[in-house]
Design an enzyme around this catalytic site. Sequence first.
Site, PDB file in Angstrom:
ATOM      1  N   SER A 305       0.844  -1.192   0.000  1.00 40.13           N
ATOM      2  CA  SER A 305       0.000   0.000   0.000  1.00 40.13           C
ATOM      3  C   SER A 305       0.879   1.241   0.000  1.00 40.13           C
ATOM      4  CB  SER A 305      -0.901   0.015   1.233  1.00 40.13           C
ATOM      5  OG  SER A 305      -0.146   0.338   2.393  1.00 40.13           O
ATOM      6  N   ASP A 306       0.355   2.353  -0.471  1.00 42.58           N
ATOM      7  CA  ASP A 306       1.044   3.609  -0.243  1.00 42.58           C
ATOM      8  C   ASP A 306       0.893   3.978   1.234  1.00 42.58           C
ATOM      9  OD1 ASP A 306       2.509   5.912  -0.681  1.00 42.58           O
ATOM     10  OD2 ASP A 306       1.413   6.470  -2.478  1.00 42.58           O
ATOM     11  N   TYR A 307       1.624   4.983   1.638  1.00 40.81           N
ATOM     12  CA  TYR A 307       1.749   5.375   3.044  1.00 40.81           C
ATOM     13  C   TYR A 307       0.377   5.541   3.709  1.00 40.81           C
ATOM     14  CZ  TYR A 307       4.354   7.798   6.797  1.00 40.81           C
ATOM     15  OH  TYR A 307       4.953   8.169   7.982  1.00 40.81           O
ATOM     16  N   SER A 309      -2.342   4.176   3.160  1.00 45.02           N
ATOM     17  CA  SER A 309      -3.514   4.248   2.273  1.00 45.02           C
ATOM     18  C   SER A 309      -4.578   3.207   2.631  1.00 45.02           C
ATOM     19  CB  SER A 309      -3.093   4.096   0.810  1.00 45.02           C
ATOM     20  OG  SER A 309      -2.605   2.806   0.533  1.00 45.02           O
TER      21      SER A 309
END
Length: 798
Positions: A305-307, A309
């Site tokens: 996942s992105d930070y 997210s």
Amino acid sequence: MKLVQHVRSLLAAALLLLAALPPDASPQRRGGARPVRERRAAAPQRGAANDVERRVEALLARMTLEEKLGQLQQLGGDVAGKAEQRLFEEARAGRLGSTLGVRGARNANELQRAAVEGTRLKIPLIFGFDVIHGYRTIFPIPLGEAASWDPSAAERSAHVAAAEARAAGLHWTFAPMVDIARDARWGRIAEGAGEDPYLGSAFARARVRGFQGSDYSAQDRVVACAKHFVAYGAAEGGRDYNTTDMSEQRLRELYLPPFRAAVDAGVATLMSAFNDLNGVPTSGNRFALTDILRGEWGFDGFVVSDYTSVQEMIPHGYAADGADAARLGLSAGVDMEMVSRLFQQHGAALLRQGGLRQAEVDEAVRRVLRIKFRAGLFERPYVEEAREASVLLSAEHQRAAREVAARSLVLLRNERETLPLKKDVRTIAVVGPLSDDPRAIIGSWSGDGRPQDAVTLLAGIRAKVSPRTRVLHEKGVAIDARGVLGNYDAPPPQPSAAGGTNVAAAGEIDPARLASTPAADDSIARAVRAARDADVVVVAVGETADMSGEAASRTSLDLPGRQLELLQAIHQTGKPYAVVLMNGRPLSINWAAENSPAILETWFAGTQGGHAIADVLFGDVNPGGKLPVTFPRSAGQQPFYYNQPNTGRPPTNEKYTSKYLDVPVAPLYAFGHGLSYTTFRLSNLRLGAQRIPASGSVEVSVDVENTGPREGDEVVQLYVRDVVGSRVRPVKELKGFSRVTLRPGERRTLRFTLTPAELGFYDQRMRFVVEPGAFKVMAGRSSADPSMLEAGFEVTAR
């Protein structure tokens, strides 16, 4: 029953022993398995792939649920690259699979020992970091590298970045960013390859190859991560993290191709994006993460996942709480959670309550372990600490940075042959707020690049000119990250009664600071005096490094602050001058485009940027870059791109057509535009056939000749138009390009092949088809080349 349990115990022990054994050390397999796409194409690698799968299954069979969830957890927690104590605690407890930001060979080895020597299963960590356009040696921002129209240059820079990052203890970079971006207001346009899916796909493949090579367990390679999956670059209004909404056809034809190119090149990981796509956050979007990525494309790496997210699906309004977000993310296809800890906190309860299936958790763990095995981390969990100092900023890497930067520069304008400059000029004035700014030269997301290692424009010019040349320098004006006027003679903003500064809110410009002051006028006046005392002037204007990248969207694309006023004041001196642009996005530089004698687009050019710019300014390098993105006349034109549908009323100067009233129809500078110190001519466009079946291909050839006085590079661009289709097609689409170097008078024939992949599109049932009918082929030096060559052919049903 006891006998069965005993047999199971013996079997589990045998599997654990098998997992600990190294893979076959035959020449074909030494150093670990190759990326999946290359393994499928090379039979000798199948045995190594099978070894990895056996070891993954053996290890998975021995893991507790807590250990499995630990592998799905990535945590930040570094201070200047050094791991915080809590990471050691998590690693020893088996609750950590990866870190974000821990780097430095010694630091990484210390934390790795906690994971490998302090746990029963000895599973190594994978250390990740944002190595976007260089680690210590910084290259041009990706948008700038795309301006080279030379994927081999991007492959070269990615390899250098990988070698430095691996020497510093890293295994994994969160690059390449392959988002297509058509709105210059979006700050992260700087991180990608621009507006076109064909060009973007070429650079996606090149960067994956550069980072990973054929074996990403090698000591000079890292695991790559294609991001942000998917359609993050279509953020509404160009506002970062914003919603995206589009047809499936647009998704498949515009935003998915660079990701597919990265997967086909063997990329090991992908990153899910922040945005929602058609109402479903991409970190919980099963259609994208499972149906397309795994089902259609066969991707067997893992998705991070992105930070936070996954957690952000709660404020999205898609998840009710942390447990719901964890369920949605894992079941959709996110395998590792970056920073937030919802998988870990809620995984066990979700399994007990039936919110998750054990098979979903196991598959996520399987994917993470697979990449760790392929990366050789079980065999070589530690990095050789002695290598770090010798690899970072090596002379070879500096040469590469200088050469790649020079290939990325785009000559936008050059009236009366203002450029190149003469090295023996008597006096040269270098002015502008970015003329001696080392942060601006390396740009945003610059890894562990240090300003003190960067060569500024001023330093590059001083090193280039004759020792007898006098170099004058004045900054003139200053800009800050919001584009608010600053001045080197003016006092800093004073706190307000409410405790803040006199800038009322983030992003707002205080009118008081915009007012002309004697100090500000004095700054410009000194720059003007320097210009009058000089024979020629170089004016460096644009954006600061902080004005592009993540969370750096802008409503204006004009030169921020009083830079235009400075430029106009220099112009009024009557002295010859060249504008050097430093920026991470297209800018609406209308006045300069109409009045300035020469404009050189340099982006944020990297550690050796000052030398590279000077190489071009003084003619040691003939510029050959082309724009990978359209330069608009106004932010109000956004999004603005070359491959638009024609509409039923194509844009013209007539009133009732698709256009704006207050700006011309044409862009300021078109996609593919770029000049040279020599001239070129295209001729003799020919097709290998006039009719082909829908499953066939056609060869296209065109001649390019250097008609000028010096050696130079030209980028020949091939465009195609499907004249009539069952769905509206763009006016033209890039389907081939080639950058060639020609001596004066030299002519070369370039050949391209158009296959169904270049001629097809997605129909209303989302099938990729090539429809019978007429096609146009166009060859030019830009997407708006007035001397574009055209030819046509027909596709038949059979």
